[in-house]
Motif scaffolding. Structure first.
Motif, PDB file in Angstrom:
ATOM      1  N   GLN A  20     -19.529 -18.493  51.763  1.00  0.00           N
ATOM      2  CA  GLN A  20     -20.514 -17.490  51.362  1.00  0.00           C
ATOM      3  C   GLN A  20     -21.741 -17.533  52.268  1.00  0.00           C
ATOM      4  O   GLN A  20     -22.282 -16.490  52.658  1.00  0.00           O
ATOM      5  N   MET A  21     -22.184 -18.734  52.608  1.00  0.00           N
ATOM      6  CA  MET A  21     -23.331 -18.853  53.518  1.00  0.00           C
ATOM      7  C   MET A  21     -22.974 -18.348  54.911  1.00  0.00           C
ATOM      8  O   MET A  21     -23.792 -17.712  55.584  1.00  0.00           O
ATOM      9  N   ALA A  22     -21.758 -18.629  55.342  1.00  0.00           N
ATOM     10  CA  ALA A  22     -21.315 -18.149  56.651  1.00  0.00           C
ATOM     11  C   ALA A  22     -21.268 -16.626  56.676  1.00  0.00           C
ATOM     12  O   ALA A  22     -21.660 -15.995  57.670  1.00  0.00           O
ATOM     13  N   LEU A  23     -20.819 -16.011  55.588  1.00  0.00           N
ATOM     14  CA  LEU A  23     -20.790 -14.552  55.520  1.00  0.00           C
ATOM     15  C   LEU A  23     -22.204 -13.975  55.596  1.00  0.00           C
ATOM     16  O   LEU A  23     -22.418 -12.926  56.210  1.00  0.00           O
ATOM     17  N   ARG A  24     -23.146 -14.655  54.982  1.00  0.00           N
ATOM     18  CA  ARG A  24     -24.530 -14.190  55.069  1.00  0.00           C
ATOM     19  C   ARG A  24     -25.037 -14.276  56.510  1.00  0.00           C
ATOM     20  O   ARG A  24     -25.719 -13.367  56.990  1.00  0.00           O
ATOM     21  N   GLN A  25     -24.682 -15.351  57.195  1.00  0.00           N
ATOM     22  CA  GLN A  25     -25.059 -15.468  58.605  1.00  0.00           C
ATOM     23  C   GLN A  25     -24.443 -14.339  59.428  1.00  0.00           C
ATOM     24  O   GLN A  25     -25.102 -13.751  60.292  1.00  0.00           O
ATOM     25  N   ILE A  39     -25.875 -24.239  57.974  1.00  0.00           N
ATOM     26  CA  ILE A  39     -25.295 -24.239  56.629  1.00  0.00           C
ATOM     27  C   ILE A  39     -25.488 -25.601  55.974  1.00  0.00           C
ATOM     28  O   ILE A  39     -25.867 -25.700  54.799  1.00  0.00           O
ATOM     29  N   ALA A  40     -25.238 -26.660  56.733  1.00  0.00           N
ATOM     30  CA  ALA A  40     -25.404 -28.015  56.197  1.00  0.00           C
ATOM     31  C   ALA A  40     -26.847 -28.242  55.751  1.00  0.00           C
ATOM     32  O   ALA A  40     -27.100 -28.813  54.677  1.00  0.00           O
ATOM     33  N   GLY A  96     -18.230  -0.674  53.170  1.00  0.00           N
ATOM     34  CA  GLY A  96     -18.845  -1.600  52.229  1.00  0.00           C
ATOM     35  C   GLY A  96     -18.981  -3.014  52.759  1.00  0.00           C
ATOM     36  O   GLY A  96     -19.817  -3.785  52.285  1.00  0.00           O
ATOM     37  N   GLU A  97     -18.147  -3.371  53.739  1.00  0.00           N
ATOM     38  CA  GLU A  97     -18.141  -4.732  54.304  1.00  0.00           C
ATOM     39  C   GLU A  97     -18.168  -4.662  55.832  1.00  0.00           C
ATOM     40  O   GLU A  97     -17.281  -5.194  56.503  1.00  0.00           O
ATOM     41  N   PRO A  98     -19.174  -4.030  56.422  1.00  0.00           N
ATOM     42  CA  PRO A  98     -19.124  -3.805  57.877  1.00  0.00           C
ATOM     43  C   PRO A  98     -19.080  -5.082  58.703  1.00  0.00           C
ATOM     44  O   PRO A  98     -18.395  -5.131  59.730  1.00  0.00           O
ATOM     45  N   HIS A  99     -19.791  -6.131  58.268  1.00  0.00           N
ATOM     46  CA  HIS A  99     -19.784  -7.376  59.046  1.00  0.00           C
ATOM     47  C   HIS A  99     -18.416  -8.047  58.996  1.00  0.00           C
ATOM     48  O   HIS A  99     -17.986  -8.668  59.970  1.00  0.00           O
ATOM     49  N   ARG A 100     -17.707  -7.895  57.886  1.00  0.00           N
ATOM     50  CA  ARG A 100     -16.357  -8.462  57.792  1.00  0.00           C
ATOM     51  C   ARG A 100     -15.359  -7.591  58.553  1.00  0.00           C
ATOM     52  O   ARG A 100     -14.419  -8.110  59.165  1.00  0.00           O
ATOM     53  N   TYR A 101     -15.554  -6.294  58.537  1.00  0.00           N
ATOM     54  CA  TYR A 101     -14.674  -5.396  59.289  1.00  0.00           C
ATOM     55  C   TYR A 101     -14.783  -5.677  60.785  1.00  0.00           C
ATOM     56  O   TYR A 101     -13.774  -5.752  61.490  1.00  0.00           O
ATOM     57  N   ARG A 102     -16.008  -5.838  61.266  1.00  0.00           N
ATOM     58  CA  ARG A 102     -16.194  -6.158  62.689  1.00  0.00           C
ATOM     59  C   ARG A 102     -15.519  -7.477  63.043  1.00  0.00           C
ATOM     60  O   ARG A 102     -15.005  -7.645  64.151  1.00  0.00           O
TER      61      ARG A 102
END
Length: 206
Positions: A20-25, A39-40, A96-102
């Protein structure tokens, strides 16, 4: 046994928090912003402690890509088996999830191996729904037919070509939308999407 179950639950929870933190990054700065040390620090543990959960940044990135493919595939599998509805589900997930799509369709990091067998299998699952609604098109020329047959042996090259053609148009349209290209042209992405999908539907129906 009870203590092992507690450890397993803690491990699963920690892995989920890291992701989840990585997705935010990723949302804030793209793949280059992905940092296990950051993250650590946010989790209040040492950098090396995270290696108990992920072997390194590439391993974490692979997990994020696998999760994204699984979610995209689930969205497509939940859509009715018709091109327009399938395309709408694809677009809705991407917007809805552009960062994940990229993350799925752009080179995440220099040197990253995007051809891992697990990633190829996950991508094929997402494409399966497109293949199911595409139907056969013209027979491709022999060299391309052999490549398509190797990629999707169960469907045959004519169906595989139609599916790849449909996906290419859909992906191009959605990619331009999430990067804001149509807005800069004064075009409504939704109206353009509807027009393009109607044209694609006519192509596939013929």
């Amino acid at each position: 046994m009870a203590s092992r179950g507690i450890r397993d639950r803690f491990r699963a929870q920690m892995r989920q928090e890291v992701k989840q933190m990585a997705l935010r990054q990723l949302a804030e700065g793209g793949p280059a912003a992905l940092s296990l040390n950051a993250i650590a620090k946010e989790l209040g543990v040492s950098g090396p402690a995270l290696y108990r959960y992920f072997a390194g940044r590439d391993a974490l990135l692979t997990e994020l890509i696998l999760d994204a493919y699984a979610d995209l595939a689930a969205a497509l599998e939940a859509a009715p088996p018709r091109l327009f509805e399938l395309a709408a589900a694809y677009r809705a997930w991407a917007v809805g999830e552009p960062h994940r799509y990229r993350l799925l369709f752009a080179a995440p990091l220099p040197g990253y191996d995007a051809h891992d067998d697990r990633l190829v299998a996950a991508a094929h699952r997402a494409m399966t729904r497109v293949i199911e609604v595409a139907g056969p098109g013209p027979e491709p020329e022999p060299a391309l037919a052999r490549q398509l047959a190797a990629w999707s042996a169960a469907t045959g090259p004519a169906v595989a070509l139609r599916a790849v053609t449909a996906w290419s148009r859909l992906h191009g349209l959605v990619s331009l939308e999430i990067e804001g290209n149509f807005r800069s042209m004064g075009l409504d992405p939704g109206l353009l999407f509807d027009a393009e999908m109607r044209e694609l539907d006519r192509m596939i129906s013929n």
